[in-house]
Design an enzyme around this catalytic site. Structure first.
Site, PDB file in Angstrom:
ATOM      1  N   GLU A  82       0.917  -1.290   0.028  1.00 44.24           N
ATOM      2  CA  GLU A  82      -0.198  -0.263  -0.010  1.00 44.24           C
ATOM      3  C   GLU A  82       0.873   1.233   0.096  1.00 44.24           C
ATOM      4  O   GLU A  82       0.379   2.353   0.367  1.00 44.24           O
ATOM      5  CB  GLU A  82      -1.045  -0.165   1.193  1.00 44.24           C
ATOM      6  N   SER A  97      -6.610  -2.443   2.535  1.00 42.35           N
ATOM      7  CA  SER A  97      -7.169  -1.768   1.133  1.00 42.35           C
ATOM      8  C   SER A  97      -7.725  -2.998   0.078  1.00 42.35           C
ATOM      9  O   SER A  97      -7.443  -2.648  -1.140  1.00 42.35           O
ATOM     10  CB  SER A  97      -5.930  -0.984   0.358  1.00 42.35           C
ATOM     11  N   TYR A 131      -9.893   3.159  -5.333  1.00 41.77           N
ATOM     12  CA  TYR A 131      -9.028   4.081  -5.619  1.00 41.77           C
ATOM     13  C   TYR A 131      -9.027   4.440  -6.961  1.00 41.77           C
ATOM     14  O   TYR A 131      -8.270   5.344  -7.553  1.00 41.77           O
ATOM     15  CB  TYR A 131      -7.420   3.642  -5.429  1.00 41.77           C
ATOM     16  N   ARG A 180     -10.965   3.438  12.165  1.00 36.45           N
ATOM     17  CA  ARG A 180     -12.189   3.141  11.388  1.00 36.45           C
ATOM     18  C   ARG A 180     -12.532   1.634  11.475  1.00 36.45           C
ATOM     19  O   ARG A 180     -11.653   0.909  11.587  1.00 36.45           O
ATOM     20  CB  ARG A 180     -11.509   3.493   9.939  1.00 36.45           C
ATOM     21  N   ASP A 223     -15.355  -1.107  10.251  1.00 32.20           N
ATOM     22  CA  ASP A 223     -16.224  -1.425   9.085  1.00 32.20           C
ATOM     23  C   ASP A 223     -17.120  -2.559   9.031  1.00 32.20           C
ATOM     24  O   ASP A 223     -16.622  -3.449   9.785  1.00 32.20           O
ATOM     25  CB  ASP A 223     -15.290  -1.921   7.834  1.00 32.20           C
ATOM     26  N   GLU A 267     -13.643  -5.246   9.823  1.00 30.25           N
ATOM     27  CA  GLU A 267     -12.405  -5.259  10.176  1.00 30.25           C
ATOM     28  C   GLU A 267     -12.336  -3.799  11.013  1.00 30.25           C
ATOM     29  O   GLU A 267     -13.250  -2.998  10.890  1.00 30.25           O
ATOM     30  CB  GLU A 267     -11.373  -5.348   9.120  1.00 30.25           C
ATOM     31  N   ASN A 316      -9.637  -0.864  10.968  1.00 32.90           N
ATOM     32  CA  ASN A 316      -8.577   0.001  10.467  1.00 32.90           C
ATOM     33  C   ASN A 316      -7.721   0.844  11.121  1.00 32.90           C
ATOM     34  O   ASN A 316      -8.453   1.997  11.684  1.00 32.90           O
ATOM     35  CB  ASN A 316      -8.808   0.533   9.088  1.00 32.90           C
ATOM     36  N   GLY A 331      -6.833   5.136   5.456  1.00 34.12           N
ATOM     37  CA  GLY A 331      -6.410   6.147   4.254  1.00 34.12           C
ATOM     38  C   GLY A 331      -6.831   7.363   4.776  1.00 34.12           C
ATOM     39  O   GLY A 331      -8.070   7.564   5.246  1.00 34.12           O
TER      40      GLY A 331
END
Length: 311
Positions: free
Chosen positions: A16, A145, A209, A248, A250, A263, A265, A269
């Site tokens: 990443e 990602s 992305y 974060r 999810d 998950e 994070n 990002g």
């Protein structure tokens, strides 16, 4: 007392690298509006030349291996440096999807059934389908990602996906059909919920992305009851994994309205259009205000440490 310089770590050695470089550039620009700031390009699994723990506080945008798996955090701890985000232990936990799911499940947050395996011991597709059903998700157990994500159907689809697996730890999950959402957490409190609607139907690396490939609804139109349930689940998961400062969380929401954790994070990002800034915007924080709030706890720890060292 001389204010610390915010050292933004970006780049790194993981898959990443490109995402991290973009996040770092955006955050350095925004942080410079509030603090003295220096951007460091990380090219090895080591602290960069010019980094000084006595005057720098780290804002890391490193993703994936070494960046958010506790590796860099351990080096910073050994150097006596302060940094924003999860510590080494919670970083090592949250990069491991299976271990994270076990921890949050014990705290009462629903998770999806799964099977974890090493590449050298790939499971028999028929056995997996018998256990988890025909519609499945295959992904690395410790990458972010959506690197290496496969959405598969049936034994033949799983067999083809497993044939591409040649190293590392992997996880197969029963696929939840429904809505994908992301919840930003700042200082332990959930912010806005962002719904993710990839036009391809799969929120993979390309959908994340490539401009125009995904629609984002912020705040997500979920209703008060489900919103409150997701906020509580995000805060519970964050606390259960020992996370700090920000992150974060999810989820997938099934067609029956049941949220399942995907998950956590710990270093999401951080371009201005990324999910965590979208979540923060729902809570009234623009990008500059968000990055300032994200690093302030580490700045406070730095000042407390300096005051203790030099009373």
């Amino acid at each position: 007392m001389t204010p610390p310089v915010i050292a933004v770590f970006a780049g790194g050695t993981s898959a990443e690298h490109e995402v991290s470089t973009a996040s770092g550039a955006a955050c350095a620009l925004a942080l410079a509006r509030s603090f003295p700031t220096r951007l460091f390009s990380i090219t090895a699994n080591a602290l960069p030349a010019g980094f000084e723990p006595a005057r720098h506080v780290v804002f890391s945008t490193l993703h994936g291996t070494f960046g958010e798996d506790g590796g860099m955090q351990r080096l910073l701890d050994q150097a006596g440096a302060e940094y924003g985000g999860c510590d080494a232990a919670s970083s090592a936990l949250t990069i491991d999807k299976a271990a994270t799911k076990r921890r949050v499940s014990a705290a009462g947050v629903p998770v999806v059934e799964d099977l974890v395996f090493a590449a050298a011991g790939r499971p028999v597709p028929a056995d997996v389908v018998r256990r988890l059903g025909p519609r499945l998700v295959l992904k690395p157990n410790n990458e972010g990602s959506s690197v290496g994500l496969h959405m598969v159907d049936g034994e033949a689809g799983l067999a083809a996906a497993l044939a591409t697996v040649n190293s590392g730890q992997w996880i197969i999950e029963r696929r939840v059909e429904g809505r994908e959402v992301s919840v930003g957490v700042l200082r332990g409190k959930a912010m806005g919920i962002v719904e993710i609607r990839p036009k391809s139907g799969v929120y993979d690396y390309a959908s994340k992305y490539t401009k125009g490939m995904t629609e984002y609804l912020a705040p997500a139109p979920l209703g008060d009851a489900l919103t409150a349930r997701l906020h509580a689940a995000a805060e519970t998961a964050f606390a259960a994994c020992g996370c700090r400062d920000y992150g974060r969380v999810d989820f997938m929401i099934s067609s029956a309205g049941q949220p399942f954790l995907l998950e956590i994070n710990p270093l999401p990002g951080m371009k201005e259009t990324s999910l965590l800034p979208k979540s923060a915007h729902c809570a009234g924080l623009d990008f500059t205000a968000l990055v300032r709030e994200m690093i302030l706890p580490a700045v406070e720890r730095f000042r407390l440490g300096a005051a203790t060292s030099h009373p």
